[in-house]
Motif scaffolding. Structure first.
Motif, mmCIF file in Angstrom:
data_model
loop_
_atom_site.group_PDB
_atom_site.id
_atom_site.type_symbol
_atom_site.label_atom_id
_atom_site.label_comp_id
_atom_site.label_asym_id
_atom_site.label_seq_id
_atom_site.Cartn_x
_atom_site.Cartn_y
_atom_site.Cartn_z
ATOM 1 N N HIS A 147 -0.062 9.840 9.568
ATOM 2 C CA HIS A 147 0.108 9.061 8.394
ATOM 3 C C HIS A 147 1.028 7.923 9.045
ATOM 4 C CE1 HIS A 147 -0.625 12.821 5.503
ATOM 5 N NE2 HIS A 147 -1.438 12.657 6.603
ATOM 6 N N ASN A 148 0.707 7.421 9.900
ATOM 7 C CA ASN A 148 1.382 5.984 10.240
ATOM 8 C C ASN A 148 0.947 4.764 9.719
ATOM 9 O OD1 ASN A 148 2.981 7.244 12.426
ATOM 10 N ND2 ASN A 148 1.018 7.760 13.122
ATOM 11 N N GLY A 149 0.171 4.710 8.844
ATOM 12 C CA GLY A 149 -0.446 3.433 8.406
ATOM 13 C C GLY A 149 -1.054 2.712 9.400
ATOM 14 N N GLY A 150 -0.611 1.489 9.564
ATOM 15 C CA GLY A 150 -0.751 0.493 10.658
ATOM 16 C C GLY A 150 -1.403 -0.680 10.245
ATOM 17 N N GLN A 151 -1.784 -0.875 9.100
ATOM 18 C CA GLN A 151 -2.211 -2.526 8.759
ATOM 19 C C GLN A 151 -1.124 -3.571 8.924
ATOM 20 O OE1 GLN A 151 -5.403 -2.903 7.778
ATOM 21 N NE2 GLN A 151 -5.195 -5.126 7.362
ATOM 22 N N VAL A 152 -1.454 -4.566 9.544
ATOM 23 C CA VAL A 152 -0.550 -5.687 9.319
ATOM 24 C C VAL A 152 -1.576 -6.967 9.143
ATOM 25 C CG1 VAL A 152 -0.720 -5.973 11.898
ATOM 26 C CG2 VAL A 152 1.249 -7.224 10.656
ATOM 27 N N THR A 153 -1.018 -7.744 8.083
ATOM 28 C CA THR A 153 -1.844 -8.902 7.741
ATOM 29 C C THR A 153 -1.059 -10.139 7.325
ATOM 30 O OG1 THR A 153 -3.500 -7.299 6.852
ATOM 31 C CG2 THR A 153 -3.389 -9.830 5.829
ATOM 32 N N LEU A 154 -1.030 -11.096 7.759
ATOM 33 C CA LEU A 154 -0.336 -12.463 7.447
ATOM 34 C C LEU A 154 -1.415 -13.078 6.370
ATOM 35 C CD1 LEU A 154 2.138 -14.088 8.277
ATOM 36 C CD2 LEU A 154 0.467 -15.868 9.052
ATOM 37 N N GLY A 222 4.869 4.685 -3.282
ATOM 38 C CA GLY A 222 3.879 5.796 -3.880
ATOM 39 C C GLY A 222 2.664 5.972 -3.207
ATOM 40 N N LEU A 223 2.313 5.523 -1.741
ATOM 41 C CA LEU A 223 1.329 5.859 -1.114
ATOM 42 C C LEU A 223 1.070 6.860 0.039
ATOM 43 C CD1 LEU A 223 0.703 1.973 -0.926
ATOM 44 C CD2 LEU A 223 -0.931 3.284 -2.032
ATOM 45 N N ARG A 224 -0.212 7.489 0.084
ATOM 46 C CA ARG A 224 0.044 8.477 1.256
ATOM 47 C C ARG A 224 -0.133 8.014 2.644
ATOM 48 N NH1 ARG A 224 -3.967 11.865 3.598
ATOM 49 N NH2 ARG A 224 -3.099 13.999 4.164
ATOM 50 N N ASN A 225 -1.318 7.124 2.741
ATOM 51 C CA ASN A 225 -1.574 6.637 4.258
ATOM 52 C C ASN A 225 -2.476 5.565 3.767
ATOM 53 O OD1 ASN A 225 -1.524 6.199 6.991
ATOM 54 N ND2 ASN A 225 -3.076 7.832 7.242
ATOM 55 N N PRO A 226 -1.857 4.107 3.707
ATOM 56 C CA PRO A 226 -2.823 3.328 3.372
ATOM 57 C C PRO A 226 -3.461 2.657 4.507
ATOM 58 C CG PRO A 226 -0.504 2.488 3.170
ATOM 59 C CD PRO A 226 -0.523 3.938 3.431
ATOM 60 N N TRP A 227 -4.230 3.229 5.213
ATOM 61 C CA TRP A 227 -4.859 2.824 6.485
ATOM 62 C C TRP A 227 -5.474 1.607 6.456
ATOM 63 C CZ3 TRP A 227 -4.878 3.073 11.546
ATOM 64 C CH2 TRP A 227 -6.268 2.733 12.286
ATOM 65 N N ARG A 228 -6.005 1.124 5.468
ATOM 66 C CA ARG A 228 -6.522 -0.399 5.386
ATOM 67 C C ARG A 228 -6.346 -0.741 4.135
ATOM 68 N NH1 ARG A 228 -5.215 -0.620 9.860
ATOM 69 N NH2 ARG A 228 -6.590 -0.703 11.728
ATOM 70 N N PHE A 229 -5.752 -1.971 3.909
ATOM 71 C CA PHE A 229 -5.845 -2.543 2.689
ATOM 72 C C PHE A 229 -6.086 -4.128 2.902
ATOM 73 C CE2 PHE A 229 -1.463 -3.119 4.282
ATOM 74 C CZ PHE A 229 -1.136 -4.332 4.309
ATOM 75 N N SER A 230 -6.394 -4.991 2.037
ATOM 76 C CA SER A 230 -6.719 -6.194 2.110
ATOM 77 C C SER A 230 -6.360 -7.011 0.942
ATOM 78 C CB SER A 230 -8.254 -6.642 2.345
ATOM 79 O OG SER A 230 -9.111 -6.092 1.371
ATOM 80 N N LEU A 231 -6.059 -8.363 0.944
ATOM 81 C CA LEU A 231 -5.887 -9.411 0.057
ATOM 82 C C LEU A 231 -7.114 -10.402 -0.266
ATOM 83 C CD1 LEU A 231 -3.094 -8.715 1.489
ATOM 84 C CD2 LEU A 231 -2.414 -10.276 -0.376
ATOM 85 N N GLY A 241 -7.305 1.110 0.274
ATOM 86 C CA GLY A 241 -7.882 2.492 0.673
ATOM 87 C C GLY A 241 -6.724 3.375 1.035
ATOM 88 N N ASP A 242 -6.484 4.226 0.057
ATOM 89 C CA ASP A 242 -5.362 5.244 0.204
ATOM 90 C C ASP A 242 -6.047 6.794 0.511
ATOM 91 O OD1 ASP A 242 -2.757 6.026 0.854
ATOM 92 O OD2 ASP A 242 -2.274 6.320 -1.268
#
Length: 376
Positions: A147-154, A222-231, A241-242
């Motif tokens: 559960h490290n997540g990992g997304q980074v988005t400018l 309040g997120l578990r593992n937001p592996w990928r999200f987008s704007l 996507g949690d």
């Protein structure tokens, strides 16, 4: 959709919307999922554990993050160089996990776990096609390996959005996702420019700016593992996507500029109580959920399609699942789902999606293949 207890950060929404209009992107959804006929076109192969793709301004080549610590340069389907190599941990949810570029292409941002398993978000300066001169923006100790997540988005507003999972184990035993004094279980938003000895700045419209006992970089929690999200590049709306725990995967959604949202984990899993937990006051339900009964196990968040090649898909959110490999679409209006459909595409070991400069979507397999979604 009701945004109870939500702080509105109007500056972020306005900046994202202005940037979208400047690019000539149309915000209104026109999707007709029932009419969409799609196929996958192989674009590249032979990569090792690809998990993220980014493009630089003025450069048609893809930069692909491989989970084992490399950023490869892919030109016309072939690896032609390496932009970065870093030492990472190699657990199944660890490694080099996220990649993004500044809008002018002069800076690269990565999110990775080091050999001890802890998270680093680092800015590099680009020298030609090489990433040099690392500058650490953020460090987070990870109590467990998963559960490290990992997304980074400018994003269009020039702020850096960072996804971190709840720190791992199972069920968030440390209660990190509901604790606003830790980065874990959050989406963060920072201005990646140094100020007075700090490696980054807190944007003026962040919802918890100036509050004591709270990490002021928090944008949502309040997120578990937001592996990928987008704007959404048309309007700045956020789609998350949690990844679920025992029974349900979820897609979370919020309109541009709405921040400070609590998505409920670990007291809620999808639309349901988790282990008898009471719903937090003002918690925000997901837009929709997927049950594990259908074979799903790890949702892969994607993008709202804003390309021009597939008219029937325009305005639809495209996402999938790692275990089934199925790629699906959903459309919302005013926070209510109006269309959902399996798009008839399957990518084994689906690890991520990518959105090219013209809005066309890629689906990425962890086995090394990159596909473009095209009309059938």
């Amino acid at each position: 959709m009701v945004f109870a207890g939500v702080t509105s950060a109007a500056g972020a929404g306005t900046a994202n919307t202005r940037a979208a209009r400047a690019r000539g992107v149309v915000a209104a959804p026109h999707a007709n999922l029932a009419a969409a006929r799609l196929r996958l076109k192989l674009e590249a192969s032979g990569l090792i554990g690809p998990v993220a793709i980014a493009w630089r301004a003025g450069d048609p080549r893809m930069y692909v993050a491989e989970q084992d610590g490399h950023v490869r340069i892919v030109d016309h389907g072939h690896v032609t160089g390496t932009a970065l190599t870093i030492a990472v941990s190699n657990g199944s949810e660890q490694g080099l996990l996220g990649l993004s570029f500044a809008h002018d292409g002069k800076k690269m941002y990565v999110n990775y776990t080091d050999q001890a398993g802890d998270t680093h978000v680092v800015e590099y300066t680009m020298s030609g096609t090489r990433a040099v001169s690392p500058r650490q923006l953020l460090f987070q100790n990870q109590p467990f390996a998963n559960h490290n997540g990992g997304q980074v988005t400018l994003a269009a507003d020039n702020m850096l959005y960072i996804g971190l999972g709840d720190g791992g184990s199972g069920g968030d035993p440390q209660g990190n996702a509901q604790n606003r004094n830790t980065f874990l279980g959050k989406i963060l938003r920072i201005d990646p420019h140094p100020l007075n000895g700090s490696p980054y700045r807190i944007p003026a419209d962040n919802p918890f700016r100036g509050q004591a006992g709270v990490k002021q970089a928090i944008w949502m929690y309040g997120l578990r593992n937001p592996w990928r999200f987008s704007l959404d590049r048309a309007n700045g709306d956020i789609w998350i996507g949690d990844v679920g725990q025992e029974h349900f995967e979820e897609v979370d959604y919020a309109r541009s500029g709405h921040a400070g949202i609590n998505f409920g984990w670990n007291l809620r899993e999808g639309l349901h109580p988790y282990q008898g937990g009471a719903r937090p006051a003002g918690a925000h339900d997901p837009l929709f959920e997927r049950s594990h009964v259908s074979g799903d196990c790890s949702i892969i968040g994607g993008y709202v399609y804003r390309g021009t090649v597939i008219g029937a898909l325009r305005g639809a959110y495209v996402y999938g699942d790692f275990c089934t490999g199925e790629i699906r679409g959903a459309v919302q209006s005013s926070g209510t789902v109006t269309q959902r459909r399996d798009l008839g595409l399957n990518v084994p070991q689906l690890s991520t999606f990518a959105q090219g400069p013209k809005g066309e979507l890629r689906a990425v397999s962890h086995n090394g293949n990159i596909y473009v979604i095209v009309p059938a």
